[in-house]
Design an enzyme around this catalytic site. Structure first.
Site, mmCIF file in Angstrom:
data_model
loop_
_atom_site.group_PDB
_atom_site.id
_atom_site.type_symbol
_atom_site.label_atom_id
_atom_site.label_comp_id
_atom_site.label_asym_id
_atom_site.label_seq_id
_atom_site.Cartn_x
_atom_site.Cartn_y
_atom_site.Cartn_z
ATOM 1 N N CYS A 80 -9.957 18.187 -5.370
ATOM 2 C CA CYS A 80 -8.637 18.564 -4.851
ATOM 3 C C CYS A 80 -8.039 17.450 -4.008
ATOM 4 C CB CYS A 80 -8.734 19.840 -4.021
ATOM 5 S SG CYS A 80 -7.164 20.329 -3.284
ATOM 6 N N ARG A 83 -6.211 18.319 0.204
ATOM 7 C CA ARG A 83 -7.045 18.882 1.257
ATOM 8 C C ARG A 83 -6.608 18.600 2.687
ATOM 9 N NH1 ARG A 83 -12.808 17.027 -0.653
ATOM 10 N NH2 ARG A 83 -11.712 15.688 -2.139
ATOM 11 N N TRP A 265 0.154 24.955 -3.491
ATOM 12 C CA TRP A 265 1.411 24.622 -4.154
ATOM 13 C C TRP A 265 1.109 23.577 -5.207
ATOM 14 C CZ3 TRP A 265 1.006 23.557 1.237
ATOM 15 C CH2 TRP A 265 0.776 22.218 1.560
ATOM 16 N N GLU A 270 0.933 18.098 -12.302
ATOM 17 C CA GLU A 270 0.115 19.144 -12.927
ATOM 18 C C GLU A 270 0.934 19.859 -13.999
ATOM 19 O OE1 GLU A 270 -1.056 20.916 -8.796
ATOM 20 O OE2 GLU A 270 -2.647 21.421 -10.219
HETATM 21 N N1 ARG Z 1 -3.702 22.220 -12.558
HETATM 22 C C1 ARG Z 1 -3.662 23.636 -12.542
HETATM 23 C C2 ARG Z 1 -2.377 24.134 -13.196
HETATM 24 O O1 ARG Z 1 -1.595 23.423 -13.624
HETATM 25 C C3 ARG Z 1 -3.742 24.198 -11.141
HETATM 26 C C4 ARG Z 1 -4.919 23.751 -10.301
HETATM 27 C C5 ARG Z 1 -4.713 23.986 -8.821
HETATM 28 N N2 ARG Z 1 -3.570 23.238 -8.350
HETATM 29 C C6 ARG Z 1 -3.056 23.301 -7.109
HETATM 30 N N3 ARG Z 1 -2.000 22.602 -6.845
HETATM 31 N N4 ARG Z 1 -3.611 24.056 -6.183
HETATM 32 O O2 ARG Z 1 -2.087 25.264 -13.260
#
Ligand code: ARG
Length: 473
Positions: A80, A83, A265, A270
């Site tokens: 992560c 953090r 968030w 991602e």
């Molecule tokens: N990468 C994943 C997604 O696209 C989520 C993983 C957790 N990501 C976060 N920002 N807490 O759904």
């Protein structure tokens, strides 16, 4: 050196029958009390826990220990990048909820709080409702009792979009084609839309698997538009605002919490560089490039990279315009380096997995690219067990999985009422009516429950995707 949980080395397997490891309990309590002088001296607490362990094989965390343990698990989560904010985690202690209805209702509350739709409650004062003000939240349900079945959620995340095979290719998220098919076999009625939120499959030892639809106000979503290209809106892309991992096991001081969904968030990449861009996900780069009129005949025009940048600008700009918290990868990289410096200052190592920390686009432009990290499997932590991973992808346990117990031991005596009569599920799985309200069970917030009995495991070889970086950091 091979560290469990890094690359292909599996995490230490969880023996569900084993008693709590007294050494791990003591290590955790010492750290917890040393880092929190206001908790008082650890000595008396160690004695109480040792007695509980000797008598029962496990022990009960105080609310303070549980909350701090969850924060430590985040601080130790080597994949992560986010953090820096580990202390701000909102911890919802849900250890008393046991029925599927209660669990569902509390998951809905989790999503409302995480999305800023609702004050935190739970005794805290002064929290306002600010939709889009995403807050990191974890809901911690009952710990596993050694040797006994436990409640869990089959879904990978609380909010995910269905995927359907069709003649023209997959509609929706290809990652969830098998999971979606399983939900339909349970009786879930899908519209087949490309961004249709999957039902939650909640399994409890007493009730088996029950499906629930999330109410609309628990699912904050952002339609994706572009700051300059008006045609972008015609693609009708959208994404949910809250990533909420639902199938990882939280381990604190030797106690296992198999149901402890947590959410933060999004970092824009991602969504823009993985969920919407990966060839085996929504695969939108060819379409974006076509609209941008790029030369896609040769890789060396870098049409993929150019389309990727515009897609990611659209994601960030849409969330920002909608007032929904999101962060770009440059900012998150800087924050993570600050986190590393903070931790170093107090003499703590920060385990980190380079392959997950470095963002999936423009890696070398971010500070996190240009260094190495400590690798270690430190507890408390979150672990993805193979059975949970398989359930999250396919809706079924791995073939031949002996540990998996169907509902309530065998077929539940009083089967929870199954899907509505017009279900497409086989007649054997159909029971007709909606569940009668049971005394003492508060109505689930919002939506009606669909119910299903768990079907026998499907005997087929799963395709192990083996993606080195499952759902991006
Ligand atoms: N990468 C994943 C997604 O696209 C989520 C993983 C957790 N990501 C976060 N920002 N807490 O759904």
């Amino acid at each position: 050196m091979r560290v469990p949980g890094y690359r292909d080395t599996p995490p230490r397997p969880w023996d569900t029958t084993a008693d709590v490891d007294p050494g791990e309990a003591a290590d955790f309590l010492r750290r917890c009390y040393a880092e929190n002088p206001k908790f008082g001296p650890v000595g008396p607490r160690l004695a109480v826990v040792a007695a509980q362990l000797a008598a029962t094989g496990t022990y009960t965390h105080t609310p303070d220990e549980l909350a701090y343990g969850a924060k430590l698990a985040w601080r130790n989560a080597s994949r992560c990048i986010g953090r820096l904010y580990w202390r701000s985690l909102v911890v919802l202690d849900r250890r008393r909820a046991h029925t599927a209805d209660d669990i569902f209702s509390l998951l809905v509350t989790h999503l409302r709080i995480a999305g800023g739709h609702r004050p935190i409650g739970d005794g805290r004062i002064g929290e306002a409702t600010r939709p889009g003000h995403i807050r990191p939240v974890i809901s911690i349900f009952a710990p596993a009792v050694p040797g006994r079945p436990y409640a869990r959620v089959h879904n990978e995340q609380l909010i995910r979009y269905a995927g359907h095979d069709s003649a023209g290719g997959v509609v929706g998220d290809p990652r969830y084609v098998e999971f979606t098919a399983r939900m339909r076999a349970y009786g879930w009625q899908s519209t087949g839309a490309p961004y249709e939120v999957l039902p939650l499959a909640i399994e409890t030892p007493a009730e088996g698997v029950r499906l629930y639809r999330l109410p609309a106000d628990a699912v904050l979503e952002v339609p994706i538009r572009h700051p300059e290209y008006d045609w972008f809106a015609e693609l009708e892309l959208r994404w949910h605002a809250v990533p909420a991992i639902a199938n990882m096991r939280l381990t604190v001081g030797g106690v296992h919490y198999p149901l402890a969904p947590f959410s933060g968030w999004y970092m824009g990449t991602e969504i823009g560089a993985r969920n919407l861009a990966d060839a085996d996900r929504y695969n939108l780069l060819p379409e974006v490039a076509r609209r941008l009129d790029l030369d896609t005949t040769r890789e060396s025009t870098l049409w993929r990279d150019r389309a990727l940048v515009e897609l990611n600008r659209a994601v960030l700009w849409s969330f920002e315009s909608a007032g929904v918290r999101i962060a770009d990868h440059h900012t998150e990289s800087d924050r993570f380096l600050r986190h590393l410096a903070n931790e170093e200052r107090v003499g703590r190592p920060t385990p980190a997995d380079w392959t997950w920390i470095v963002p999936p686009m423009s890696g070398g432009l971010t500070g996190v690219f240009h260094r190495y990290y400590d690798e270690a499997d430190q507890r408390p932590n979150f672990y993805l067990d193979e059975e949970a991973r398989h359930l999250g992808r396919y809706g079924t346990p791995p073939p031949g999985c002996p540990a998996h117990r169907p509902a309530g031991g065998a077929e539940p005596a009083a089967a929870p009422a199954a899907a509505p009569a017009e279900t497409s599920a086989p007649a054997s799985r159909r029971a007709g009516t909606a569940p009668a309200a049971r005394p003492g069970v508060p109505a689930a917030e919002g939506a009606p429950a669909l119910s299903a009995r768990i079907a026998p495991p499907v005997r087929r070889r799963p395709t192990y995707a083996g993606d080195a970086r499952e759902p991006g950091p």
